[in-house]
Design an enzyme around this catalytic site. Structure first.
Site, short mmCIF file in Angstrom:
data_model
loop_
_atom_site.label_atom_id
_atom_site.label_comp_id
_atom_site.label_asym_id
_atom_site.label_seq_id
_atom_site.Cartn_x
_atom_site.Cartn_y
_atom_site.Cartn_z
N ARG A 104 44.79 46.58 31.57
CA ARG A 104 43.91 47.55 30.91
C ARG A 104 43.74 48.74 31.84
NH1 ARG A 104 37.76 46.20 29.12
NH2 ARG A 104 37.44 46.46 31.36
N THR A 108 41.02 54.72 30.60
CA THR A 108 41.00 54.79 29.13
C THR A 108 40.59 53.46 28.49
OG1 THR A 108 43.28 54.05 28.93
CG2 THR A 108 42.94 56.42 29.19
N ASP A 200 35.69 40.26 36.82
CA ASP A 200 37.12 40.47 36.52
C ASP A 200 37.85 39.12 36.65
OD1 ASP A 200 39.34 43.05 36.76
OD2 ASP A 200 40.01 40.99 37.05
N ASP A 203 41.00 38.98 39.00
CA ASP A 203 40.64 39.04 40.42
C ASP A 203 39.99 37.74 40.89
OD1 ASP A 203 41.62 41.57 40.69
OD2 ASP A 203 39.68 42.58 40.55
#
Ligand SMILES: O=P(O)(O)OC[C@H]1O[C@H](OP(=O)(O)OP(=O)(O)O)[C@H](O)[C@@H]1O
Ligand SMILES: O=c1cc[nH]c(=O)[nH]1
Ligand SMILES: [Mg+2]
Length: 209
Positions: A104, A108, A200, A203
Protein backbone atom coordinates in the site's frame (compact mmCIF):
# COMPACT_ATOMS: atom_id res chain seq x y z
CA UNK A 1 -24.35 -9.12 -1.60
CA UNK A 2 -21.60 -11.27 -0.05
CA UNK A 3 -21.99 -12.43 3.53
CA UNK A 4 -19.79 -11.19 6.37
CA UNK A 5 -18.93 -13.68 9.11
CA UNK A 6 -17.30 -12.55 12.36
CA UNK A 7 -15.69 -15.49 14.18
CA UNK A 8 -16.24 -14.61 17.82
CA UNK A 9 -15.11 -17.97 19.22
CA UNK A 10 -13.53 -17.37 22.67
CA UNK A 11 -10.19 -18.93 21.65
CA UNK A 12 -9.96 -16.67 18.61
CA UNK A 13 -10.86 -13.57 20.64
CA UNK A 14 -8.40 -14.49 23.42
CA UNK A 15 -5.48 -14.99 21.04
CA UNK A 16 -6.39 -11.86 19.10
CA UNK A 17 -6.05 -9.79 22.28
CA UNK A 18 -2.38 -10.81 22.59
CA UNK A 19 -1.84 -10.27 18.86
CA UNK A 20 -3.10 -6.67 19.31
CA UNK A 21 -0.98 -5.99 22.41
CA UNK A 22 2.04 -3.85 21.49
CA UNK A 23 4.14 -5.67 24.11
CA UNK A 24 3.83 -8.97 22.21
CA UNK A 25 7.14 -9.67 20.43
CA UNK A 26 7.72 -11.01 16.93
CA UNK A 27 8.06 -14.69 17.86
CA UNK A 28 4.86 -14.82 19.89
CA UNK A 29 3.01 -12.61 17.40
CA UNK A 30 3.88 -15.02 14.57
CA UNK A 31 2.83 -18.06 16.62
CA UNK A 32 -0.49 -16.49 17.58
CA UNK A 33 -1.31 -15.45 14.00
CA UNK A 34 -0.55 -19.02 12.91
CA UNK A 35 -2.88 -20.43 15.61
CA UNK A 36 -5.73 -18.06 14.82
CA UNK A 37 -5.40 -18.88 11.12
CA UNK A 38 -5.85 -22.57 11.98
CA UNK A 39 -8.91 -21.83 14.10
CA UNK A 40 -10.41 -19.68 11.34
CA UNK A 41 -9.66 -22.37 8.75
CA UNK A 42 -11.65 -24.81 10.88
CA UNK A 43 -14.68 -22.51 10.68
CA UNK A 44 -14.26 -21.50 7.03
CA UNK A 45 -14.14 -25.12 5.83
CA UNK A 46 -17.48 -25.92 7.46
CA UNK A 47 -19.22 -26.14 4.05
CA UNK A 48 -16.75 -28.53 2.39
CA UNK A 49 -18.64 -31.35 0.68
CA UNK A 50 -18.28 -34.90 2.01
CA UNK A 51 -18.58 -38.26 0.32
CA UNK A 52 -19.12 -41.71 1.75
CA UNK A 53 -16.43 -44.40 1.63
CA UNK A 54 -16.34 -47.90 3.01
CA UNK A 55 -13.64 -48.77 5.54
CA UNK A 56 -12.97 -51.52 8.04
CA UNK A 57 -12.50 -50.65 11.67
CA UNK A 58 -10.92 -53.31 13.92
CA UNK A 59 -14.51 -54.24 14.81
CA UNK A 60 -16.56 -54.19 11.59
CA UNK A 61 -17.08 -52.75 8.13
CA UNK A 62 -18.35 -49.18 8.21
CA UNK A 63 -19.50 -46.46 5.89
CA UNK A 64 -17.70 -43.23 6.80
CA UNK A 65 -17.25 -39.73 5.41
CA UNK A 66 -14.23 -38.14 3.76
CA UNK A 67 -13.86 -34.76 2.08
CA UNK A 68 -14.95 -35.04 -1.55
CA UNK A 69 -11.87 -34.06 -3.60
CA UNK A 70 -12.53 -30.34 -3.64
CA UNK A 71 -9.73 -28.29 -5.19
CA UNK A 72 -8.73 -25.50 -2.85
CA UNK A 73 -6.28 -22.64 -3.21
CA UNK A 74 -4.89 -20.40 -0.48
CA UNK A 75 -3.66 -17.00 -1.66
CA UNK A 76 -1.72 -14.85 0.81
CA UNK A 77 -1.43 -11.16 -0.01
CA UNK A 78 2.31 -10.48 0.45
CA UNK A 79 3.82 -9.86 2.83
CA UNK A 80 1.61 -10.14 5.85
CA UNK A 81 -0.71 -12.81 4.44
CA UNK A 82 2.20 -15.27 4.53
CA UNK A 83 1.81 -15.39 8.31
CA UNK A 84 -1.56 -17.11 7.94
CA UNK A 85 -0.68 -19.77 5.35
CA UNK A 86 0.92 -22.53 7.44
CA UNK A 87 -1.89 -22.39 9.99
CA UNK A 88 -4.41 -23.08 7.22
CA UNK A 89 -2.32 -25.79 5.55
CA UNK A 90 -2.20 -27.69 8.85
CA UNK A 91 -5.89 -28.47 8.28
CA UNK A 92 -6.00 -28.58 4.47
CA UNK A 93 -2.51 -29.73 3.42
CA UNK A 94 -3.60 -30.58 -0.14
CA UNK A 95 -4.48 -26.96 -0.92
CA UNK A 96 -2.30 -25.24 -3.51
CA UNK A 97 -0.76 -21.90 -2.56
CA UNK A 98 -0.64 -18.89 -4.88
CA UNK A 99 0.88 -15.50 -4.06
CA UNK A 100 -0.25 -11.96 -4.80
CA UNK A 101 2.30 -9.26 -3.97
CA UNK A 102 0.83 -5.86 -3.11
CA UNK A 103 2.01 -2.99 -1.00
CA UNK A 104 0.00 0.00 0.00
CA UNK A 105 1.53 3.30 -1.07
CA UNK A 106 1.91 5.21 2.23
CA UNK A 107 0.89 8.54 0.62
CA UNK A 108 -2.05 7.58 -1.58
CA UNK A 109 -3.01 4.41 0.38
CA UNK A 110 -3.55 2.77 -3.05
CA UNK A 111 -2.28 -0.79 -3.59
CA UNK A 112 0.67 -1.39 -5.92
CA UNK A 113 0.90 -4.87 -7.47
CA UNK A 114 4.42 -6.37 -7.76
CA UNK A 115 3.95 -10.14 -8.02
CA UNK A 116 1.32 -12.70 -9.01
CA UNK A 117 1.88 -16.46 -9.14
CA UNK A 118 -1.16 -18.75 -9.09
CA UNK A 119 -1.87 -22.47 -9.50
CA UNK A 120 -2.38 -23.36 -13.18
CA UNK A 121 -5.98 -24.59 -12.87
CA UNK A 122 -7.41 -21.31 -11.56
CA UNK A 123 -10.92 -21.82 -13.00
CA UNK A 124 -11.45 -25.10 -11.15
CA UNK A 125 -10.32 -24.06 -7.66
CA UNK A 126 -12.09 -22.54 -4.69
CA UNK A 127 -9.82 -19.79 -3.35
CA UNK A 128 -9.33 -18.30 0.09
CA UNK A 129 -7.43 -15.00 -0.03
CA UNK A 130 -5.74 -14.29 3.31
CA UNK A 131 -4.36 -11.09 4.80
CA UNK A 132 -4.36 -10.11 8.49
CA UNK A 133 -5.70 -6.61 7.75
CA UNK A 134 -8.64 -5.25 5.75
CA UNK A 135 -8.23 -1.47 6.16
CA UNK A 136 -9.35 0.76 3.27
CA UNK A 137 -10.02 -2.45 1.32
CA UNK A 138 -7.84 -1.33 -1.59
CA UNK A 139 -5.48 -4.32 -1.32
CA UNK A 140 -8.28 -6.88 -0.92
CA UNK A 141 -10.22 -5.47 -3.88
CA UNK A 142 -7.05 -5.45 -6.03
CA UNK A 143 -6.19 -9.05 -5.03
CA UNK A 144 -9.69 -10.24 -5.89
CA UNK A 145 -9.49 -8.33 -9.22
CA UNK A 146 -6.15 -10.03 -9.96
CA UNK A 147 -7.59 -13.49 -9.24
CA UNK A 148 -10.78 -12.92 -11.26
CA UNK A 149 -8.80 -11.49 -14.19
CA UNK A 150 -7.01 -14.86 -14.38
CA UNK A 151 -10.23 -16.85 -14.34
CA UNK A 152 -11.07 -17.53 -10.68
CA UNK A 153 -14.79 -18.17 -10.12
CA UNK A 154 -15.01 -18.92 -6.40
CA UNK A 155 -13.29 -16.65 -3.86
CA UNK A 156 -13.52 -16.11 -0.10
CA UNK A 157 -11.62 -13.40 1.76
CA UNK A 158 -10.31 -14.07 5.27
CA UNK A 159 -8.61 -11.60 7.61
CA UNK A 160 -7.94 -11.10 11.30
CA UNK A 161 -9.08 -7.50 11.70
CA UNK A 162 -11.29 -5.42 9.42
CA UNK A 163 -12.42 -1.80 9.40
CA UNK A 164 -15.99 -1.01 8.29
CA UNK A 165 -14.53 0.95 5.33
CA UNK A 166 -12.73 -2.16 4.07
CA UNK A 167 -15.75 -4.41 4.41
CA UNK A 168 -17.85 -1.87 2.46
CA UNK A 169 -15.22 -1.59 -0.28
CA UNK A 170 -15.09 -5.38 -0.84
CA UNK A 171 -18.87 -5.74 -0.64
CA UNK A 172 -19.32 -2.97 -3.23
CA UNK A 173 -16.62 -4.08 -5.68
CA UNK A 174 -17.10 -7.86 -5.27
CA UNK A 175 -20.59 -8.71 -3.96
CA UNK A 176 -20.01 -12.40 -4.77
CA UNK A 177 -17.14 -12.69 -2.25
CA UNK A 178 -17.92 -13.73 1.34
CA UNK A 179 -15.74 -12.12 4.03
CA UNK A 180 -14.49 -13.94 7.16
CA UNK A 181 -13.18 -11.79 10.01
CA UNK A 182 -11.95 -12.43 13.56
CA UNK A 183 -12.84 -8.88 14.67
CA UNK A 184 -14.58 -5.87 13.15
CA UNK A 185 -12.92 -2.75 14.56
CA UNK A 186 -14.16 0.84 14.89
CA UNK A 187 -12.54 2.88 12.14
CA UNK A 188 -9.43 3.99 10.24
CA UNK A 189 -7.12 6.76 11.46
CA UNK A 190 -5.73 9.57 9.25
CA UNK A 191 -2.93 7.27 8.03
CA UNK A 192 -5.33 4.49 7.03
CA UNK A 193 -4.45 2.32 10.04
CA UNK A 194 -7.17 0.34 11.75
CA UNK A 195 -8.18 1.64 15.21
CA UNK A 196 -7.55 -0.03 17.60
CA UNK A 197 -6.12 -2.68 15.22
CA UNK A 198 -2.71 -4.21 15.79
CA UNK A 199 -0.38 -1.78 14.00
CA UNK A 200 1.48 -2.81 10.84
CA UNK A 201 0.92 -6.53 10.43
CA UNK A 202 3.87 -7.09 8.06
CA UNK A 203 6.31 -5.25 10.30
CA UNK A 204 5.13 -7.08 13.40
CA UNK A 205 5.34 -10.49 11.70
CA UNK A 206 8.75 -10.00 10.16
CA UNK A 207 10.41 -7.63 12.65
CA UNK A 208 10.82 -4.78 10.17
CA UNK A 209 9.94 -1.12 10.68
O1 LIG B 1 -6.97 -2.42 3.11
P1 LIG B 1 -5.74 -1.64 2.76
O2 LIG B 1 -5.90 -0.18 3.05
O3 LIG B 1 -5.28 -1.87 1.36
O4 LIG B 1 -4.58 -2.08 3.75
C1 LIG B 1 -4.34 -3.41 4.07
C2 LIG B 1 -3.02 -3.85 3.51
O5 LIG B 1 -1.94 -3.19 4.19
C3 LIG B 1 -1.03 -4.16 4.69
O6 LIG B 1 -0.04 -4.47 3.79
P2 LIG B 1 1.19 -3.48 3.48
O7 LIG B 1 0.83 -2.56 2.36
O8 LIG B 1 1.63 -2.86 4.75
O9 LIG B 1 2.29 -4.47 2.91
P3 LIG B 1 3.20 -5.51 3.71
O10 LIG B 1 2.33 -6.70 4.00
O11 LIG B 1 4.28 -5.82 2.75
O12 LIG B 1 3.69 -4.85 4.96
C4 LIG B 1 -1.94 -5.33 4.98
O13 LIG B 1 -1.23 -6.54 5.16
C5 LIG B 1 -2.86 -5.33 3.78
O14 LIG B 1 -2.33 -6.00 2.66
O1 LIG C 1 -3.92 -1.11 10.43
C1 LIG C 1 -3.34 -1.48 9.38
C2 LIG C 1 -3.72 -1.01 8.11
C3 LIG C 1 -3.06 -1.46 7.02
N1 LIG C 1 -2.05 -2.34 7.17
C4 LIG C 1 -1.66 -2.79 8.39
O2 LIG C 1 -0.72 -3.60 8.49
N2 LIG C 1 -2.31 -2.34 9.47
MG1 LIG D 1 2.91 -3.49 6.03
Amino acid sequence: MGKVYVFDHPLIQHKLTYIRDKHTGTKEFRELVDEVATLMAFEITRDLPLEEVEIETPVSKAKAKVIAGKKLGVIPILRAGIGMVDGILKLIPAAKVGHIGLYRDPETLKPVEYYVKLPSDVEERDFIIVDPMLATGGSAVAAIDALKKRGAKSIKFMCLIAAPEGVNAVETAHPDVDIYIAALDERLNDHGYIVPGLGDAGDRLFGTK
